[in-house]
Design a protein around this motif. Structure first.
Motif: not given
Length: 229
Positions: A58-65, A67-88
């Protein structure tokens, strides 16, 4: 940002930070620099690992690259925003690309800041001030040449604010419109507060930032007017 749960032994300025970069050495170096400032830091070297660490830490700040091979940062950010029950958290992109298209994609995906690699620790200090309105003693003791980094960071984030407002006025998603407009207003207000008491930047630098602030204010009024129409 969320409170300092379970970290009462750390300085009041300290926060939980998740550093995501598919280059382990880069992630580890950034982690150590942040730990020296008292922050609690975890790292992830892939998008999928980042999502797991986000849920556990449950980090307060995410420093997010980006360009990544499996999931890029765009996909990760969207997944974080879609996560329920944890403050963004606040999400800052770390990218080697400065293209307008890339920045628009990040603004649409929910990134709050856009930092160009290599990211200087001073830029992270500045980001934390913009986010929390709380400045550290080490930040106040910057050497003269380091104020150039501060200036460049402020200018680039104001430009990113313009992009967020462009996204707000063109997006059909109401949540995206609201988030981008809100973040741009916060950026405007806090940068204005910083400049009001600024004594270290050169007059030309202050003038440049004031012009950028004026442009951002005009675009913000237009975006808020469109939203209320």
């Amino acid at each position: 940002m969320v409170g300092q749960q379970g970290h009462t032994d750390r300085p009041a300025e300290a926060i939980r930070v998740l550093v995501v970069d598919d280059y382990p050495d880069t992630a580890e170096t950034t982690k150590r620099l942040l730990q020296l400032k008292g922050h609690a830091v975890r790292t992830a070297v892939s998008g999928r690992e980042a999502i797991r660490e986000f849920s556990a830490f449950a980090p307060e700040l995410v420093l997010l690259d980006i360009a990544m091979p499996d999931m890029d940062g765009i996909e990760v950010a969207k997944a974080i925003h879609a996560t329920e029950g944890i403050e963004k958290p606040v999400i800052a992109a770390m990218s080697g690309y400065s293209s307008l298209v890339q920045k628009r994609r990040c603004a649409s995906a929910g990134f709050d800041y856009y930092l160009l690699k290599p990211v200087d620790p001073i830029a992270i200090d500045q980001l934390l001030w913009l986010e929390r309105n709380q400045i550290s003693n080490t930040f106040l003791a910057l050497e003269q040449q380091q104020w150039e980094i501060k200036f460049q960071m402020l200018r680039s984030q104001l430009e990113y604010g313009w992009i967020m407002l462009d996204v707000a006025t063109t997006s059909k998603n109401e949540a995206t419109k609201k988030r981008c407009t809100g973040r741009a207003r916060q950026l405007l207000e806090r940068t204005s507060t910083l400049l009001a008491g600024e004594t270290n930047l050169l007059p030309g630098q202050i003038s440049t930032l004031e012009i950028s602030l004026s442009k951002l204010a005009v675009r913000l009024r237009a975006a808020e007017s469109d939203a209320s129409a």
